[in-house]
Design a protein around this motif. Structure first.
Motif, short mmCIF file in Angstrom:
data_model
loop_
_atom_site.label_atom_id
_atom_site.label_comp_id
_atom_site.label_asym_id
_atom_site.label_seq_id
_atom_site.Cartn_x
_atom_site.Cartn_y
_atom_site.Cartn_z
N ARG A 51 0.84 -1.20 0.00
CA ARG A 51 0.00 0.00 0.00
C ARG A 51 0.88 1.25 0.00
O ARG A 51 2.03 1.21 0.44
CB ARG A 51 -0.90 0.03 1.25
CG ARG A 51 -1.79 -1.19 1.41
CD ARG A 51 -2.90 -1.20 0.39
NE ARG A 51 -3.78 -2.35 0.58
CZ ARG A 51 -4.76 -2.69 -0.25
NH1 ARG A 51 -4.98 -1.94 -1.33
NH2 ARG A 51 -5.50 -3.75 -0.01
N GLU A 104 -0.85 -0.97 -10.44
CA GLU A 104 -2.01 -0.12 -10.73
C GLU A 104 -3.20 -0.51 -9.86
O GLU A 104 -3.89 0.35 -9.32
CB GLU A 104 -2.36 -0.22 -12.21
CG GLU A 104 -1.30 0.35 -13.14
CD GLU A 104 -1.73 0.30 -14.58
OE1 GLU A 104 -2.19 1.34 -15.08
OE2 GLU A 104 -1.59 -0.78 -15.20
N VAL A 105 -3.42 -1.81 -9.71
CA VAL A 105 -4.57 -2.28 -8.91
C VAL A 105 -4.45 -1.79 -7.48
O VAL A 105 -5.45 -1.36 -6.87
CB VAL A 105 -4.65 -3.82 -8.96
CG1 VAL A 105 -5.66 -4.34 -7.94
CG2 VAL A 105 -5.02 -4.29 -10.37
N PHE A 106 -3.24 -1.84 -6.91
CA PHE A 106 -3.03 -1.44 -5.52
C PHE A 106 -2.72 0.05 -5.38
O PHE A 106 -2.34 0.50 -4.30
CB PHE A 106 -1.90 -2.28 -4.91
CG PHE A 106 -2.31 -3.67 -4.53
CD1 PHE A 106 -2.67 -3.97 -3.23
CD2 PHE A 106 -2.35 -4.68 -5.48
CE1 PHE A 106 -3.06 -5.26 -2.87
CE2 PHE A 106 -2.73 -5.97 -5.14
CZ PHE A 106 -3.10 -6.27 -3.82
N GLU A 107 -2.86 0.79 -6.48
CA GLU A 107 -2.65 2.24 -6.48
C GLU A 107 -1.26 2.61 -5.95
O GLU A 107 -1.09 3.57 -5.21
CB GLU A 107 -3.75 2.95 -5.68
CG GLU A 107 -5.13 2.71 -6.25
CD GLU A 107 -6.22 3.43 -5.48
OE1 GLU A 107 -6.00 3.80 -4.31
OE2 GLU A 107 -7.31 3.62 -6.06
N LYS A 134 0.83 -4.61 -13.50
CA LYS A 134 -0.62 -4.51 -13.41
C LYS A 134 -1.06 -4.39 -11.96
O LYS A 134 -1.96 -3.60 -11.63
CB LYS A 134 -1.27 -5.74 -14.06
CG LYS A 134 -2.78 -5.70 -14.10
CD LYS A 134 -3.35 -6.87 -14.88
CE LYS A 134 -3.00 -6.76 -16.35
NZ LYS A 134 -3.66 -7.82 -17.17
N LEU A 135 -0.42 -5.16 -11.07
CA LEU A 135 -0.78 -5.10 -9.65
C LEU A 135 -0.40 -3.74 -9.04
O LEU A 135 -1.08 -3.26 -8.12
CB LEU A 135 -0.09 -6.23 -8.89
CG LEU A 135 -0.66 -7.63 -9.18
CD1 LEU A 135 0.25 -8.70 -8.60
CD2 LEU A 135 -2.06 -7.77 -8.62
#
Length: 217
Positions: free
Chosen positions: A51, A76-79, A73-74
């Motif tokens: 995070r 981006e998913v986890f900002e 990609k993750l």
């Protein structure tokens, strides 16, 4: 004088110097556990980072080997993508191995068009440059800045550096064979990258170099 009193009277800078550096390991995918163990053996305090708030709490970051497009990609998913780019622009030390090298590049060849990278080192990296999983291999490398003999390097679907920018120091190249001369370890300022996996061999010298870089800031 009691030990607690001595510590209390130290300046904040002295207390920081006495504390182990808090080094995050990007915990989205890949060799997270192996990097944790190596950092602990080198006297750092490893922290799992998934995070933005966890990223803010560390002094430096390790980007482990794994699958670079999945990790991007993750991010981006986890900002985490933009916060991580921002920390790197601000000078946060980082170390990437294999997929981590790909992520730290300013340009990546042979990757998906939607894959993201971090612009941490001015270099062009070719993904899966040494071939597929069956083409994995080991070799001994002379590594600039490391004493006590060559580094045993494990290459698993590894990238190599096709272009190193003017401010990038080349630390190791493949010594012989069909890939002789290919760049496999670089450093730019406080950002370090290897196309091989030092976390899987038990040789702690690359991790120790990185921990020392963080301590010296």
């Amino acid at each position: 004088m009691a030990r607690d009193s001595v510590i209390a009277e130290q300046t904040p800078q002295a207390r920081a110097a006495a504390s182990p550096p808090r080094i995050g390991v990007l915990g989205l995918q890949g060799d997270v556990r192996e990097h944790f163990a190596a950092l602990e053996h080198c006297g750092a305090e490893p922290v799992n980072v998934r995070r933005a708030s966890e990223l803010d709490a560390v002094d430096a970051l390790v980007l482990p080997g794994g699958e670079s497009t999945a990790i991007s990609k993750l991010l981006e998913v986890f900002e985490l993508l933009e916060p991580l780019r921002a920390r790197l622009r601000e000078g946060m030390p980082a170390f990437g191995s294999c997929a981590g090298m790909i992520l730290l590049a300013s340009e990546v060849l042979d990757t998906r068009p939607d894959a993201q990278h971090l612009f941490g080192i001015d270099m062009t990296v070719r993904r899966n440059a040494f071939g597929r999983q069956v083409d994995s291999f080991e070799t001994d490398l002379r590594f600039t800045g490391l004493d006590d003999g060559p580094v045993r390097a494990v290459f698993i679907r590894a990238p190599w550096v096709e272009r190193a920018g003017d401010g990038v120091e080349v630390l190791a190249t493949v010594p012989d064979g069909p890939f002789a001369g290919r760049i496999v370890a670089v450093r730019q300022g406080t950002v370090l990258a290897t196309s091989f996996h030092p976390e899987v061999t038990g040789d702690l010298r690359v991790h120790r170099m990185f921990v020392d870089m963080v301590r010296d800031l």
